[in-house]
Design a protein around this motif. Structure first.
Motif, PDB file in Angstrom:
ATOM      1  N   GLY A  97       0.830  -1.194   0.000  1.00  0.00           N
ATOM      2  CA  GLY A  97       0.000   0.000   0.000  1.00  0.00           C
ATOM      3  C   GLY A  97       0.866   1.245   0.000  1.00  0.00           C
ATOM      4  O   GLY A  97       1.980   1.261   0.522  1.00  0.00           O
ATOM      5  N   ALA A  98       0.338   2.305  -0.579  1.00  0.00           N
ATOM      6  CA  ALA A  98       1.104   3.544  -0.733  1.00  0.00           C
ATOM      7  C   ALA A  98       1.431   4.196   0.608  1.00  0.00           C
ATOM      8  O   ALA A  98       2.450   4.864   0.744  1.00  0.00           O
ATOM      9  CB  ALA A  98       0.335   4.518  -1.614  1.00  0.00           C
ATOM     10  N   ASP A  99       0.584   4.008   1.608  1.00  0.00           N
ATOM     11  CA  ASP A  99       0.830   4.647   2.902  1.00  0.00           C
ATOM     12  C   ASP A  99       1.943   3.963   3.694  1.00  0.00           C
ATOM     13  O   ASP A  99       2.551   4.580   4.572  1.00  0.00           O
ATOM     14  CB  ASP A  99      -0.452   4.695   3.728  1.00  0.00           C
ATOM     15  N   LYS A 100       2.266   2.718   3.388  1.00  0.00           N
ATOM     16  CA  LYS A 100       3.304   1.983   4.119  1.00  0.00           C
ATOM     17  C   LYS A 100       4.693   2.115   3.483  1.00  0.00           C
ATOM     18  O   LYS A 100       5.690   1.848   4.130  1.00  0.00           O
ATOM     19  CB  LYS A 100       2.953   0.491   4.207  1.00  0.00           C
ATOM     20  N   VAL A 101       4.768   2.496   2.206  1.00  0.00           N
ATOM     21  CA  VAL A 101       6.047   2.546   1.499  1.00  0.00           C
ATOM     22  C   VAL A 101       7.047   3.495   2.169  1.00  0.00           C
ATOM     23  O   VAL A 101       8.205   3.128   2.346  1.00  0.00           O
ATOM     24  CB  VAL A 101       5.835   2.882   0.005  1.00  0.00           C
ATOM     25  N   PRO A 102       6.659   4.712   2.574  1.00  0.00           N
ATOM     26  CA  PRO A 102       7.640   5.585   3.250  1.00  0.00           C
ATOM     27  C   PRO A 102       8.163   4.983   4.558  1.00  0.00           C
ATOM     28  O   PRO A 102       9.351   5.117   4.876  1.00  0.00           O
ATOM     29  CB  PRO A 102       6.869   6.876   3.525  1.00  0.00           C
ATOM     30  N   ASP A 103       7.303   4.304   5.295  1.00  0.00           N
ATOM     31  CA  ASP A 103       7.743   3.666   6.537  1.00  0.00           C
ATOM     32  C   ASP A 103       8.735   2.543   6.255  1.00  0.00           C
ATOM     33  O   ASP A 103       9.734   2.381   6.966  1.00  0.00           O
ATOM     34  CB  ASP A 103       6.545   3.108   7.307  1.00  0.00           C
ATOM     35  N   ILE A 104       8.479   1.778   5.209  1.00  0.00           N
ATOM     36  CA  ILE A 104       9.382   0.693   4.831  1.00  0.00           C
ATOM     37  C   ILE A 104      10.726   1.261   4.400  1.00  0.00           C
ATOM     38  O   ILE A 104      11.785   0.773   4.816  1.00  0.00           O
ATOM     39  CB  ILE A 104       8.754  -0.164   3.711  1.00  0.00           C
ATOM     40  N   ARG A 135      12.029   4.146   5.204  1.00  0.00           N
ATOM     41  CA  ARG A 135      12.686   4.719   6.383  1.00  0.00           C
ATOM     42  C   ARG A 135      13.331   3.620   7.221  1.00  0.00           C
ATOM     43  O   ARG A 135      14.461   3.753   7.700  1.00  0.00           O
ATOM     44  CB  ARG A 135      11.656   5.495   7.210  1.00  0.00           C
ATOM     45  N   GLY A 136      12.626   2.523   7.393  1.00  0.00           N
ATOM     46  CA  GLY A 136      13.171   1.403   8.154  1.00  0.00           C
ATOM     47  C   GLY A 136      14.388   0.790   7.480  1.00  0.00           C
ATOM     48  O   GLY A 136      15.375   0.451   8.145  1.00  0.00           O
ATOM     49  N   LEU A 137      14.341   0.655   6.150  1.00  0.00           N
ATOM     50  CA  LEU A 137      15.495   0.136   5.422  1.00  0.00           C
ATOM     51  C   LEU A 137      16.688   1.077   5.540  1.00  0.00           C
ATOM     52  O   LEU A 137      17.827   0.638   5.710  1.00  0.00           O
ATOM     53  CB  LEU A 137      15.142  -0.078   3.953  1.00  0.00           C
ATOM     54  N   GLY A 138      16.425   2.374   5.472  1.00  0.00           N
ATOM     55  CA  GLY A 138      17.497   3.360   5.610  1.00  0.00           C
ATOM     56  C   GLY A 138      18.144   3.302   6.985  1.00  0.00           C
ATOM     57  O   GLY A 138      19.371   3.349   7.118  1.00  0.00           O
ATOM     58  N   LYS A 139      17.317   3.201   8.021  1.00  0.00           N
ATOM     59  CA  LYS A 139      17.852   3.101   9.377  1.00  0.00           C
ATOM     60  C   LYS A 139      18.653   1.816   9.560  1.00  0.00           C
ATOM     61  O   LYS A 139      19.708   1.818  10.192  1.00  0.00           O
ATOM     62  CB  LYS A 139      16.720   3.146  10.405  1.00  0.00           C
ATOM     63  N   GLY A 140      18.151   0.731   8.998  1.00  0.00           N
ATOM     64  CA  GLY A 140      18.865  -0.539   9.099  1.00  0.00           C
ATOM     65  C   GLY A 140      20.216  -0.487   8.403  1.00  0.00           C
ATOM     66  O   GLY A 140      21.223  -0.968   8.932  1.00  0.00           O
ATOM     67  N   MET A 141      20.256   0.116   7.223  1.00  0.00           N
ATOM     68  CA  MET A 141      21.522   0.242   6.503  1.00  0.00           C
ATOM     69  C   MET A 141      22.498   1.132   7.261  1.00  0.00           C
ATOM     70  O   MET A 141      23.698   0.862   7.306  1.00  0.00           O
ATOM     71  CB  MET A 141      21.271   0.784   5.098  1.00  0.00           C
TER      72      MET A 141
END
Length: 95
Positions: free
Chosen positions: A27-34, A36-42
């Motif tokens: 869903g479009a509303d979850k993509v920014p959260d995903i 952001r989470g990938l960026g923090k993990g990296m």
């Protein structure tokens, strides 16, 4: 001759298709959260590897080990990488 930009051997069309699938699944509303989470993990992985490298270097220098060997290896790897980039760049341009 048209040259397409690629990222990790993936063309722009394939990236758009992957993004389309991600939007459809999450869903479009979850993509920014995903993202952001990938960026923090990296960022955490990068910080952890930098911490490990610094600890190894500190321990090696305290133990009296010669760390110049690793710098020589890194210089050689950089040279090989540059040579490979020059070669693949010329091959890529001819395609």
């Amino acid at each position: 001759m048209i040259q397409h930009s690629t990222f990790l051997f993936i063309s722009g069309t394939e990236i758009m298709f992957i993004l389309f699938i991600v939007v459809m699944v999450f869903g479009a509303d979850k993509v920014p959260d995903i993202a952001r989470g990938l960026g923090k993990g990296m960022k955490e992985i990068k910080n952890a590897t930098n911490d490990i490298k610094s600890e190894i270097t500190k321990t090696a220098s305290k133990s009296g080990l010669d760390t110049s060997v690793t710098k020589d290896v890194q210089d050689q790897l950089k040279q090989v990488k540059d040579d490979l980039e020059d070669f693949t760049g010329s091959v890529r341009r001819k395609m």
